[in-house]
Design an enzyme around this catalytic site. Structure first.
Site, PDB file in Angstrom:
ATOM      1  N   CYS A   2       0.825  -1.187   0.000  1.00 23.80           N
ATOM      2  CA  CYS A   2       0.000   0.000   0.000  1.00 23.80           C
ATOM      3  C   CYS A   2       0.870   1.252   0.000  1.00 23.80           C
ATOM      4  O   CYS A   2       0.436   2.316  -0.380  1.00 23.80           O
ATOM      5  CB  CYS A   2      -0.904  -0.046   1.230  1.00 23.80           C
ATOM      6  SG  CYS A   2      -2.190   1.157   1.255  1.00 23.80           S
ATOM      7  N   ARG A  27      -1.925   4.808   5.486  1.00 27.68           N
ATOM      8  CA  ARG A  27      -2.595   4.241   4.315  1.00 27.68           C
ATOM      9  C   ARG A  27      -3.227   2.888   4.611  1.00 27.68           C
ATOM     10  O   ARG A  27      -4.035   2.400   3.822  1.00 27.68           O
ATOM     11  CB  ARG A  27      -1.601   4.110   3.154  1.00 27.68           C
ATOM     12  CG  ARG A  27      -1.041   5.444   2.692  1.00 27.68           C
ATOM     13  CD  ARG A  27       0.154   5.250   1.777  1.00 27.68           C
ATOM     14  NE  ARG A  27      -0.219   4.700   0.497  1.00 27.68           N
ATOM     15  CZ  ARG A  27      -0.485   5.421  -0.589  1.00 27.68           C
ATOM     16  NH1 ARG A  27      -0.458   6.735  -0.521  1.00 27.68           N
ATOM     17  NH2 ARG A  27      -0.783   4.847  -1.727  1.00 27.68           N
ATOM     18  N   TRP A  73      -1.002  -4.173   2.117  1.00 22.37           N
ATOM     19  CA  TRP A  73      -2.355  -4.516   2.553  1.00 22.37           C
ATOM     20  C   TRP A  73      -2.808  -5.633   1.637  1.00 22.37           C
ATOM     21  O   TRP A  73      -2.914  -5.456   0.427  1.00 22.37           O
ATOM     22  CB  TRP A  73      -3.260  -3.296   2.440  1.00 22.37           C
ATOM     23  CG  TRP A  73      -4.587  -3.416   3.110  1.00 22.37           C
ATOM     24  CD1 TRP A  73      -4.891  -3.076   4.387  1.00 22.37           C
ATOM     25  CD2 TRP A  73      -5.804  -3.886   2.523  1.00 22.37           C
ATOM     26  NE1 TRP A  73      -6.222  -3.302   4.637  1.00 22.37           N
ATOM     27  CE2 TRP A  73      -6.808  -3.799   3.521  1.00 22.37           C
ATOM     28  CE3 TRP A  73      -6.156  -4.384   1.258  1.00 22.37           C
ATOM     29  CZ2 TRP A  73      -8.120  -4.185   3.286  1.00 22.37           C
ATOM     30  CZ3 TRP A  73      -7.468  -4.766   1.031  1.00 22.37           C
ATOM     31  CH2 TRP A  73      -8.433  -4.665   2.037  1.00 22.37           C
ATOM     32  N   ASN A  98       2.815  -1.279  -5.720  1.00 19.52           N
ATOM     33  CA  ASN A  98       1.448  -0.913  -5.368  1.00 19.52           C
ATOM     34  C   ASN A  98       0.567  -1.142  -6.587  1.00 19.52           C
ATOM     35  O   ASN A  98       0.991  -0.868  -7.709  1.00 19.52           O
ATOM     36  CB  ASN A  98       1.340   0.559  -4.969  1.00 19.52           C
ATOM     37  CG  ASN A  98       1.891   0.821  -3.586  1.00 19.52           C
ATOM     38  OD1 ASN A  98       2.200  -0.095  -2.846  1.00 19.52           O
ATOM     39  ND2 ASN A  98       2.010   2.097  -3.246  1.00 19.52           N
ATOM     40  N   GLY A  99      -0.671  -1.582  -6.360  1.00 23.61           N
ATOM     41  CA  GLY A  99      -1.593  -1.746  -7.475  1.00 23.61           C
ATOM     42  C   GLY A  99      -2.034  -3.190  -7.632  1.00 23.61           C
ATOM     43  O   GLY A  99      -1.788  -4.044  -6.778  1.00 23.61           O
ATOM     44  N   GLU A 481     -25.908   8.415  -3.808  1.00 24.68           N
ATOM     45  CA  GLU A 481     -24.716   9.253  -3.894  1.00 24.68           C
ATOM     46  C   GLU A 481     -24.051   9.124  -5.262  1.00 24.68           C
ATOM     47  O   GLU A 481     -23.585  10.114  -5.840  1.00 24.68           O
ATOM     48  CB  GLU A 481     -23.734   8.865  -2.780  1.00 24.68           C
ATOM     49  CG  GLU A 481     -22.366   9.512  -2.847  1.00 24.68           C
ATOM     50  CD  GLU A 481     -22.386  11.023  -2.681  1.00 24.68           C
ATOM     51  OE1 GLU A 481     -21.314  11.630  -2.858  1.00 24.68           O
ATOM     52  OE2 GLU A 481     -23.445  11.608  -2.387  1.00 24.68           O
ATOM     53  N   LYS A 485     -23.445  12.235  -7.827  1.00 26.03           N
ATOM     54  CA  LYS A 485     -22.116  12.587  -8.340  1.00 26.03           C
ATOM     55  C   LYS A 485     -22.133  12.664  -9.863  1.00 26.03           C
ATOM     56  O   LYS A 485     -21.571  13.571 -10.461  1.00 26.03           O
ATOM     57  CB  LYS A 485     -21.079  11.560  -7.887  1.00 26.03           C
ATOM     58  CG  LYS A 485     -20.659  11.696  -6.445  1.00 26.03           C
ATOM     59  CD  LYS A 485     -19.798  12.934  -6.236  1.00 26.03           C
ATOM     60  CE  LYS A 485     -19.696  13.297  -4.775  1.00 26.03           C
ATOM     61  NZ  LYS A 485     -20.935  13.869  -4.216  1.00 26.03           N
ATOM     62  N   GLU A 488     -24.040  15.866 -10.973  1.00 27.37           N
ATOM     63  CA  GLU A 488     -23.517  17.195 -10.687  1.00 27.37           C
ATOM     64  C   GLU A 488     -22.249  17.539 -11.438  1.00 27.37           C
ATOM     65  O   GLU A 488     -21.974  18.716 -11.656  1.00 27.37           O
ATOM     66  CB  GLU A 488     -23.347  17.407  -9.175  1.00 27.37           C
ATOM     67  CG  GLU A 488     -22.344  16.531  -8.485  1.00 27.37           C
ATOM     68  CD  GLU A 488     -22.343  16.778  -6.971  1.00 27.37           C
ATOM     69  OE1 GLU A 488     -21.949  15.873  -6.218  1.00 27.37           O
ATOM     70  OE2 GLU A 488     -22.718  17.875  -6.540  1.00 27.37           O
ATOM     71  N   HIS A 504     -41.479  -1.644  -9.804  1.00 29.53           N
ATOM     72  CA  HIS A 504     -42.635  -0.817  -9.477  1.00 29.53           C
ATOM     73  C   HIS A 504     -42.641   0.503 -10.237  1.00 29.53           C
ATOM     74  O   HIS A 504     -43.258   1.468  -9.796  1.00 29.53           O
ATOM     75  CB  HIS A 504     -42.698  -0.560  -7.973  1.00 29.53           C
ATOM     76  CG  HIS A 504     -42.907  -1.792  -7.157  1.00 29.53           C
ATOM     77  ND1 HIS A 504     -44.071  -2.532  -7.193  1.00 29.53           N
ATOM     78  CD2 HIS A 504     -42.079  -2.440  -6.292  1.00 29.53           C
ATOM     79  CE1 HIS A 504     -43.962  -3.563  -6.384  1.00 29.53           C
ATOM     80  NE2 HIS A 504     -42.763  -3.545  -5.825  1.00 29.53           N
ATOM     81  N   LYS A 603     -19.559  25.459  -3.695  1.00 28.09           N
ATOM     82  CA  LYS A 603     -19.055  24.532  -2.687  1.00 28.09           C
ATOM     83  C   LYS A 603     -19.779  24.703  -1.356  1.00 28.09           C
ATOM     84  O   LYS A 603     -20.263  23.754  -0.773  1.00 28.09           O
ATOM     85  CB  LYS A 603     -17.548  24.737  -2.499  1.00 28.09           C
ATOM     86  CG  LYS A 603     -16.922  23.782  -1.482  1.00 28.09           C
ATOM     87  CD  LYS A 603     -17.062  22.345  -1.945  1.00 28.09           C
ATOM     88  CE  LYS A 603     -16.487  21.381  -0.932  1.00 28.09           C
ATOM     89  NZ  LYS A 603     -16.777  19.983  -1.296  1.00 28.09           N
TER      90      LYS A 603
END
Length: 608
Positions: A2, A27, A73, A98-99, A481, A485, A488, A504, A603
């Protein structure tokens, strides 16, 4: 995963590597290791904290003038020392990564045929052996890495050293952050500037496709075409870091990627103190003991955080909860309960609708108030008896990202604290919830590593004008959400529904031109969600499914699947928020909209 740190100097780099890994602990990780060159490749790895690895390195007298380190991780393979980084091939090559390498199974099979023996279950060991294979042919570490990364599919940031070239370190990046730190007669590499700040503030952020050669007295960066390129040097100022884009194209992208640290900072006092009323203020013990219901007032994204919390509070704390849009609350006849805890949520602490809703609640005699806010000295916290500071740092992009996920952390802390006060929490349960929080930054980082795959999905959304989002239970607010996103910042019309509501009415909208995004974690409602998905496919709809690794989805025509590495349990909504943020961001890039400043929006909403 990580965290990565590397160094080449005329001094022993082990202390710098250890300090760099300590700075990357936020992290999230479950093992750590370093490797240095000193007549041979010497490596120390340990499961657990960096401190354990540091002690082992000291006991072995580890030293060297070039080295690499890593905090891992677990994704591919469990939490074991053989799976910890760095990985070594042929006692000649050492790699940290990482990845996620998506074609690791294919490459593993090819390398086994060439005689390579694998000691781990990781995708990273494939990189080590692949570089070793090409190094034997080229005897040039840069060329070996350059050739090897062309064969990789997925996301990576890597640092590589070779026994036969002890004055060189090679780094490469695709989809995962990586920077070079510039010193005097020494240079560094890291996945985060915090890892090199003790040695230098001068940094260069690599771009996707870059492969760089790092020696003590300089660096050479090659872009994805192989051409030498000069990348801009930055001087890091941590106090101003939140106001600078760094390697990112937009503040929204930056803030999405800042979420592991924002979450880590927010959970720090919880991990230190446990779930205690003291988290919410000096008078919290007395105030929270009086509470027999919770009413949450918020707007926009914060309202969706409140909607997740309603599930948590009723399930875990066993307390009645209402989540209400603040702008509606004060314009209806409210049945006030003086024992309700009125919770307001605001990133800025200045949201007028929320502030006015708080005043209205107080005017009705509801004095038990708690503000969850990212700006400590703002209006809403000052007007509230209790506060919880979400330590997200400055959030500049209009579309809230890290504020949302840290709000969820705060609401989870409130939930478990109330459960504890109400005698519904055993010591074992509290320990389990603390452990879940401890692992959360790492889970979020893994979700961020899905960005290359999500980016490909977003290309399909570029020509779309409408989309549906579906979720059930805890994850229905995440569908809401996601739709918000997308609306907007990309201006694609999107709606979200509980998946069971599809039949329905909303099913009438489904056709081959209506992408349907499904939040489908491996929870108790998974089979129900799968049935709802079949309703979409039967009408020719195209499904884009965010699932967990063990959800047993199979991609097929019209069904696209991206999997997070493992289910995060009760905190799963926080992890699944990341992919929908990334989908909206990259869809907006396809549309060519102003990501950070979408039309008609501000904002901090200080008007009604």
């Amino acid at each position: 995963m990580c965290g990565i740190v590397g160094a080449i100097a005329n001094r022993n780099v082990v202390p710098m590597l250890v300090e760099g890994l300590q700075r990357l602990e936020y992290r999230g990780y479950d093992s750590a290791g370093i490797a240095v060159i000193n007549d041979e490749i010497k490596r120390v790895r340990r499961v657990g904290r960096v401190a354990e690895m540091e002690a082992a390195a000291a006991a072995e007298g580890l030293s060297g003038q070039v080295g690499i380190g890593h905090t891992r991780w677990a994704t591919h393979g469990g939490v074991t020392e053989p799976n910890a980084h760095p990985h070594v091939s042929g006692e000649l090559i050492a790699v940290v990564h990482n990845g996620i390498i998506e074609n690791h199974d294919e490459k593993r099979a090819e390398l086994k045929k060439l005689g390579y023996v694998f000691e781990s279950q990781t995708d990273t060991e494939v990189i080590a052996h692949l570089v070793h294979h090409h190094y034997l042919q080229t005897r040039d570490l840069y060329r070996a890495v350059e050739i090897a990364v062309r064969e990789l599919v997925g996301a990576y940031a890597i640092a590589v050293i070779a026994l036969n070239q002890p004055d060189l370190m090679i780094v490469a990046r695709m989809g995962c952050p990586l920077l070079i730190g510039l010193g005097e007669g020494e240079n560094f590499a890291a996945s985060d500037v915090s890892a090199v700040l003790s040695s230098t503030r001068r940094v260069i952020y690599l771009e996707d496709g870059d492969v760089a050669q790092i020696v003590r007295d300089g660096i050479t960066i090659h872009d994805r075409s192989g051409a030498v390129i000069a990348r801009k040097e930055h001087v890091s100022d941590v106090s101003l870091a939140s106001l600078e884009l760094g390697p990112y194209s937009h503040f929204m992208q930056k803030e999405i990627h800042e979420q592991p640290k924002a979450i880590s900072d927010t959970i720090e006092p919880i991990l230190e103190q446990g779930f205690t009323p003291a988290l919410f203020g000096a008078d919290a013990q007395e105030i929270l003991a009086q509470v027999d219901g919770v009413q949450i007032l918020a707007c926009g994204t914060s309202y969706y955080a409140a909607s997740v919390a309603r599930y948590w509070l009723e399930d875990i704390a066993g307390i009645s909860c209402q989540a209400e849009v603040a702008s509606e609350y004060r314009y209806r006849n409210v049945v006030a309960n003086p024992k309700n805890l009125i919770v307001t949520i605001s990133q800025s602490g200045e949201t007028l609708d929320t502030m006015e809703a708080l005043k209205h609640a107080q005017a009705l005699g509801q004095s038990l108030t708690l503000a969850i806010c990212n700006v400590q000295e703002s209006a809403i916290p000052r007007a509230s008896r209790l506060t919880f500071h979400t330590r997200a740092g400055a959030e500049i992009g209009v579309a809230s990202t890290k504020a949302f996920t840290t709000q969820l952390v705060a609401l989870f802390a409130l939930t478990v604290t109330l459960a504890k006060l109400r005698g519904r929490l055993s010591a074992a349960q509290e320990a389990a919830y603390l452990d879940a929080l401890r692992h959360l930054p790492g889970s979020v980082q893994h979700a961020l590593n899905l960005e290359p795959q999500i980016k490909l999905w977003a290309e399909r959304f570029g020509a779309k004008h409408h989309a549906l989002f579906l979720g059930r239970g805890l994850h229905y607010p995440i569908a809401l959400e996601g739709a918000l996103k997308l609306k907007e910042i990309s201006y694609i019309h999107a709606e979200a529904y509980p998946a069971g509501e599809l039949k329905h009415g909303p099913l009438a909208l489904v056709d081959s031109d209506m992408p349907v995004v499904v939040i489908a974690p491996n929870d108790a409602l998974l089979e129900k969600v799968k049935s709802n998905m079949q309703e979409v496919r039967a009408r020719g709809g195209e499904l884009f499914v965010f699932a967990d690794l063990d959800s047993h989805f199979t991609e097929s025509e019209g069904v696209h699947v991206i999997r997070t590495p493992r289910n995060a349990g009760v905190l799963s909504p926080i992890v699944h928020a990341i992919p929908v943020q990334l989908l909206a961001y990259h869809a907006a890039l396809q549309k060519g909209t102003d990501v950070d400043k979408p039309r008609n929006l501000a904002k901090s909403v200080t008007v009604e």
